[in-house]
Design a protein around this motif. Structure first.
Motif, PDB file in Angstrom:
ATOM      1  N   SER A   1      -9.997  16.551  -9.978  1.00 31.50           N
ATOM      2  CA  SER A   1      -8.541  16.886  -9.221  1.00 31.50           C
ATOM      3  C   SER A   1      -7.977  15.266  -8.325  1.00 31.50           C
ATOM      4  O   SER A   1      -6.952  14.458  -8.715  1.00 31.50           O
ATOM      5  CB  SER A   1      -8.287  17.996  -8.450  1.00 31.50           C
ATOM      6  OG  SER A   1      -8.683  18.947  -8.354  1.00 31.50           O
ATOM      7  N   ILE A   2      -8.594  14.395  -7.213  1.00 33.54           N
ATOM      8  CA  ILE A   2      -8.368  13.251  -6.844  1.00 33.54           C
ATOM      9  C   ILE A   2      -8.204  12.243  -7.435  1.00 33.54           C
ATOM     10  O   ILE A   2      -7.312  11.361  -7.636  1.00 33.54           O
ATOM     11  CB  ILE A   2      -8.932  12.952  -5.796  1.00 33.54           C
ATOM     12  CG1 ILE A   2      -9.028  14.282  -4.477  1.00 33.54           C
ATOM     13  CG2 ILE A   2      -8.848  11.988  -5.269  1.00 33.54           C
ATOM     14  CD1 ILE A   2     -10.097  13.933  -3.266  1.00 33.54           C
ATOM     15  N   SER A   3      -9.506  12.025  -8.691  1.00 40.03           N
ATOM     16  CA  SER A   3      -8.743  11.467 -10.091  1.00 40.03           C
ATOM     17  C   SER A   3      -7.844  11.587 -11.025  1.00 40.03           C
ATOM     18  O   SER A   3      -7.510  10.497 -11.300  1.00 40.03           O
ATOM     19  CB  SER A   3     -10.095  10.995 -10.819  1.00 40.03           C
ATOM     20  OG  SER A   3     -10.338  10.356 -12.167  1.00 40.03           O
TER      21      SER A   3
ATOM     22  N   ALA B   1      -6.236   9.329   1.304  1.00 37.85           N
ATOM     23  CA  ALA B   1      -7.489   9.750   2.122  1.00 37.85           C
ATOM     24  C   ALA B   1      -7.706  11.283   1.833  1.00 37.85           C
ATOM     25  O   ALA B   1      -6.828  12.602   1.896  1.00 37.85           O
ATOM     26  CB  ALA B   1      -6.653   9.763   3.388  1.00 37.85           C
ATOM     27  N   PHE B   2      -8.890  11.696   2.677  1.00 39.62           N
ATOM     28  CA  PHE B   2      -9.784  12.613   2.530  1.00 39.62           C
ATOM     29  C   PHE B   2     -10.202  13.125   3.103  1.00 39.62           C
ATOM     30  O   PHE B   2     -11.455  12.233   3.516  1.00 39.62           O
ATOM     31  CB  PHE B   2      -9.889  13.173   0.438  1.00 39.62           C
ATOM     32  CG  PHE B   2     -10.236  14.953   0.354  1.00 39.62           C
ATOM     33  CD1 PHE B   2      -9.320  15.570   0.277  1.00 39.62           C
ATOM     34  CD2 PHE B   2     -11.428  14.875  -0.126  1.00 39.62           C
ATOM     35  CE1 PHE B   2      -9.797  16.634  -0.591  1.00 39.62           C
ATOM     36  CE2 PHE B   2     -12.126  16.084  -0.036  1.00 39.62           C
ATOM     37  CZ  PHE B   2     -11.479  16.883  -0.319  1.00 39.62           C
TER      38      PHE B   2
ATOM     39  N   VAL C   1       1.175  -1.114  -0.251  1.00 42.34           N
ATOM     40  CA  VAL C   1      -0.163   0.213  -0.104  1.00 42.34           C
ATOM     41  C   VAL C   1       0.719   1.448   0.075  1.00 42.34           C
ATOM     42  O   VAL C   1       2.045   1.609   0.692  1.00 42.34           O
ATOM     43  CB  VAL C   1      -0.520  -0.080   1.038  1.00 42.34           C
ATOM     44  CG1 VAL C   1      -1.358   1.820   1.360  1.00 42.34           C
ATOM     45  CG2 VAL C   1      -2.145  -1.500   1.165  1.00 42.34           C
ATOM     46  N   VAL C   2       0.541   1.747  -0.690  1.00 38.42           N
ATOM     47  CA  VAL C   2       0.944   3.157  -0.946  1.00 38.42           C
ATOM     48  C   VAL C   2       0.676   4.383  -0.798  1.00 38.42           C
ATOM     49  O   VAL C   2      -0.923   4.725  -1.706  1.00 38.42           O
ATOM     50  CB  VAL C   2       1.944   3.827  -1.831  1.00 38.42           C
ATOM     51  CG1 VAL C   2       1.025   3.599  -3.633  1.00 38.42           C
ATOM     52  CG2 VAL C   2       3.391   4.297  -2.128  1.00 38.42           C
TER      53      VAL C   2
ATOM     54  N   ASP D   1      -4.084  -1.171  -8.341  1.00 34.35           N
ATOM     55  CA  ASP D   1      -5.445  -0.437  -7.305  1.00 34.35           C
ATOM     56  C   ASP D   1      -5.825   0.868  -7.248  1.00 34.35           C
ATOM     57  O   ASP D   1      -4.303   1.183  -6.858  1.00 34.35           O
ATOM     58  CB  ASP D   1      -6.738  -1.682  -7.347  1.00 34.35           C
ATOM     59  CG  ASP D   1      -6.461  -2.183  -6.366  1.00 34.35           C
ATOM     60  OD1 ASP D   1      -5.591  -1.731  -5.353  1.00 34.35           O
ATOM     61  OD2 ASP D   1      -7.042  -2.212  -5.424  1.00 34.35           O
ATOM     62  N   ARG D   2      -6.761   1.435  -7.063  1.00 37.33           N
ATOM     63  CA  ARG D   2      -6.577   2.607  -6.585  1.00 37.33           C
ATOM     64  C   ARG D   2      -7.932   2.642  -5.385  1.00 37.33           C
ATOM     65  O   ARG D   2      -8.724   2.505  -5.612  1.00 37.33           O
ATOM     66  CB  ARG D   2      -6.754   3.778  -7.563  1.00 37.33           C
ATOM     67  CG  ARG D   2      -7.751   4.197  -7.955  1.00 37.33           C
ATOM     68  CD  ARG D   2      -7.682   4.873  -9.186  1.00 37.33           C
ATOM     69  NE  ARG D   2      -7.040   4.080 -10.749  1.00 37.33           N
ATOM     70  CZ  ARG D   2      -7.103   4.715 -11.814  1.00 37.33           C
ATOM     71  NH1 ARG D   2      -7.024   6.171 -11.465  1.00 37.33           N
ATOM     72  NH2 ARG D   2      -6.240   3.879 -12.921  1.00 37.33           N
ATOM     73  N   ALA D   3      -7.505   3.925  -4.376  1.00 35.22           N
ATOM     74  CA  ALA D   3      -8.837   4.056  -2.984  1.00 35.22           C
ATOM     75  C   ALA D   3      -8.639   5.044  -2.679  1.00 35.22           C
ATOM     76  O   ALA D   3      -7.344   5.858  -2.282  1.00 35.22           O
ATOM     77  CB  ALA D   3      -8.529   2.296  -1.902  1.00 35.22           C
TER      78      ALA D   3
END
Length: 294
Positions: free
Chosen positions: A64-66, A39-40, A7-8, A86-88
């Motif tokens: 912007s986050i995408s 994280a937001f 995880v990064v 993958d992304r989260a």
């Protein structure tokens, strides 16, 4: 059985992008998937997630986050072609989100500095907090990393160091490089500008003390060499001050590994002054391994 996952944490900063590249390479050599996490805290921003009615439709926070995550995944694939990523986006504080992610990860990777302002302070505190509380090893990455050089592990004679030694041997094997096991001895205090107390001043027999410390180092590595015969090991028992000696040794390494106590108390006490000093001042990426977390 836990998934094989690295995880990064990303925030769009150059340091975080360097962490993405390092994490991608770690995932590839471990045959693990890469999870890119941002994280937001949405409610605290007081802005709509979409575009402003007065601006372009693609100018919102969500877009912007995408874009941030897409750029991070692109950097990961470029650094480690073939890695599965993958992304989260996770609602909440970075420290809480990444600590939770660490429960199902082999490794957490973060950058040394954030994107400036409050984000920069947050990322700095994130790395220290994670190193003290993560459920898996935590790697803190510099903007510039050496592609060559050995893995450097700081060795002492305490039980919390065992996990760090295990991780360091495994990492050296995965990277196909050598291992330097460095044990610094001789001082009782390594804080501030005051002259540290030296065992030699009390006992006087340097050769006897040196031989004793070399035996401690060999005993700490016992069993690991047999388990990883492919790893070339160089041992160094150095009389000196712990923090400056380790920082200087990190100049020639591609990765430093240090242990942490893993007991209760305040974060600074939990992590230890040496581990914190390495996170802030080492010249290479640093992985902190808590006792019992590997």
């Amino acid at each position: 059985m836990l998934p094989r996952r690295v995880v990064v944490g990303v925030d769009g900063s150059p340091s975080a992008l360097a962490a993405v590249e390092a994490a991608a390479r770690e995932a590839l050599i471990r045959r693990a998937e890469l999870r890119v996490v941002h994280a937001f805290v949405w409610p605290a921003m007081h802005v709509p997630p979409g575009g402003s009615p007065l601006g372009p439709p693609t100018g919102g926070v969500r877009e912007s986050i995408s874009h941030l995550l897409s750029e991070a995944v692109e950097r990961a694939l470029a650094a480690a072609p073939g890695v599965v990523a993958d992304r989260a986006v996770i609602a909440g504080e970075a420290v809480t989100a990444l600590e939770t992610e660490s429960k199902t990860a082999q490794l957490i990777v973060v950058g040394h500095r954030g994107s400036g302002g409050f984000a920069g302070l947050l990322l700095g505190s994130t790395s220290v907090h994670l190193a003290a509380h993560s459920h898996c090893p935590v790697m803190v990455v510099r903007d510039q990393m050496a592609a060559e050089g050995p893995v450097l592990v700081a060795v002492d004679d305490t039980p919390h160091n065992r996990g760090a030694i295990t991780f360091a041997f495994e990492e050296a094997s995965l990277r196909g490089t050598g291992l330097v096991a460095l044990h610094v001895w001789g001082t009782w205090s390594d804080h501030g500008d005051a002259r540290p107390m030296d065992l030699v001043d009390l006992i006087g027999d340097v050769e006897t003390l040196q031989a004793h410390e070399e035996r401690l180092l060999d005993e700490a590595l016992s069993g690991h060499r047999e388990e990883h015969p492919e790893v070339t090991v160089r041992t160094r028992a150095v009389r000196g001050r712990t923090r400056p000696t380790l920082i200087e040794a990190s100049r020639g390494a591609q990765l430093m590994v240090v242990g942490a106590r893993g007991r209760g108390g305040f974060t600074g006490l939990l992590l230890g002054s040496v581990s914190q000093a390495m996170l802030h001042h080492a010249h290479c990426p640093v992985t902190v391994v808590r006792s019992g977390r590997i």
